[in-house]
Scaffold this active site. Sequence first.
Site: not given
Length: 491
Positions: A174-175, A298, A347
């Site tokens: 992730n990222e 996201e 989220q």
Amino acid sequence: MTTKKLALFPEVEKSRINREIYGHFSEHLGRCIYQGIYVGEASEIPNVNGMRTDVVEALKELDIPVLRWPGGCFADEYHWKNGVGPKEERATMINTHWGGVTEDNSFGTHEFMELCDQLGCEPYIAGNLGSGTVRELSEWVEYMTSDNVSPMTDWRKKNGREKPWKLRYLGIGNENWGCGGNMTPEYYANLYRHYQTYCRNYGDNRLYKVACGPNGDDYEWTEKLMQIIKPWHANAISLHYYTVPFSWEKKGQATVFDENGYYATIACTRRIEEIITRHLDIMSKYDPEHKIGLIVDEWGCWWDVEPGTNPGFLYQQNTMRDAVVAAVNLNIFNAHADRIVMANIAQVVNVLQSVILTDGVHMLKTPTFHVFRMFKDHQDATSITHVLEDSTTTHGDVTIPDLSVSASKKDGSLTVTLCNASLSETYGLDTQVSGGFETCSAEILTGAMDAYNSFENPTTVEPKSYNGFEKTDDGLLVTLPPCSIVTLKLK
Ligand code: AHR
């Protein structure tokens, strides 16, 4: 009132709208998992196997198709083996990204799969590439999905789960350009190829592998990634884009803002369309057959935390401005549904642009929740061609398109979602429907730009049945008040 034209052509089909575009994201961050979703079986808050019933029931209204977990930045520090087995024996860790709190690992793989079962959604696991090992990720896939006899499957059975789970969506890192290891695209892409090799398909389980894609408009990341990662390595790459209109240092408050703040936000969120298009163009250069999809895993508004709350917990309120952002983004994703295979707003509960907020035993639905509910019939529908005559509003040095629309058909009815982002202009949308229709019903979500639902007044912003339309010779005339979202159902 200004009149504009909209033409709908149900007979000219575009593409299937993947239901996963209406996906969500749950992270071990602040009060998202603990308190927001998982309270434990002993809690006084009504729950089923530890999952709070009010939250699960509310989320079920949205027909959530897919839920991403365990992060975010948390994913690249998460060691799954600490989160299985008897709870009292689970190792703890410090959640260094989010408030430095102690994570007791009481919510782990089994609990996440139980949550997905209760919601009736697909799990989307974000694997640890940043600080994990190839073996650790490989064994996690084996633990979850294999029906063979092996130490991992024996362990799963010992921990109470006889049959393997089905797992389709697997993110690998992730990222990784940031919190997931600060890697260069070349370094990450080669690591990704290495890690994914050992993520096996057991039995008839087929993984859909997702590589970490770019941060916003970082086109170089996509270019380099696509040079190294081929369709036989990855099914999709991810994109993260947050709506942060001013600066990361001073993001502004969620509920206290003026018209400048409002219009800057809509302009900032609209940028995602250009960003998506440019990344897709780069992807097409290396993958002309479009075998690799794009996942916006996201997205959403990111404001300063609510005054008096833990800065590491990213708890923020949610207004009509956020609702407009949600509607505009979902309409954009629908428009690119031929290439966007999934999206996950950040989220789901109590963090950033959440659909649900909780406070102890209390729970409320945010304006963003209502948008997801009003748009849900687009899930797995077929988008149809439409032509919209738009208009713009200029406020200071910011100009935004006022209107946004998507239209789809499913089971003999048309769903049309409309958003008027202008704060001053009422639109009459002269809507021509090719082929006609018999009946129309509508719902509206509207209010002041800064209206929100609080625990004292949880229903300030709620959708209402709407009769602001009249039949015309070739369709209908729909009135769109300022700052409003309207869903039409035509049969
Ligand atoms: O959503 C909060 C954080 O934003 C996520 O953990 C991370 O992936 C992103 O930077």
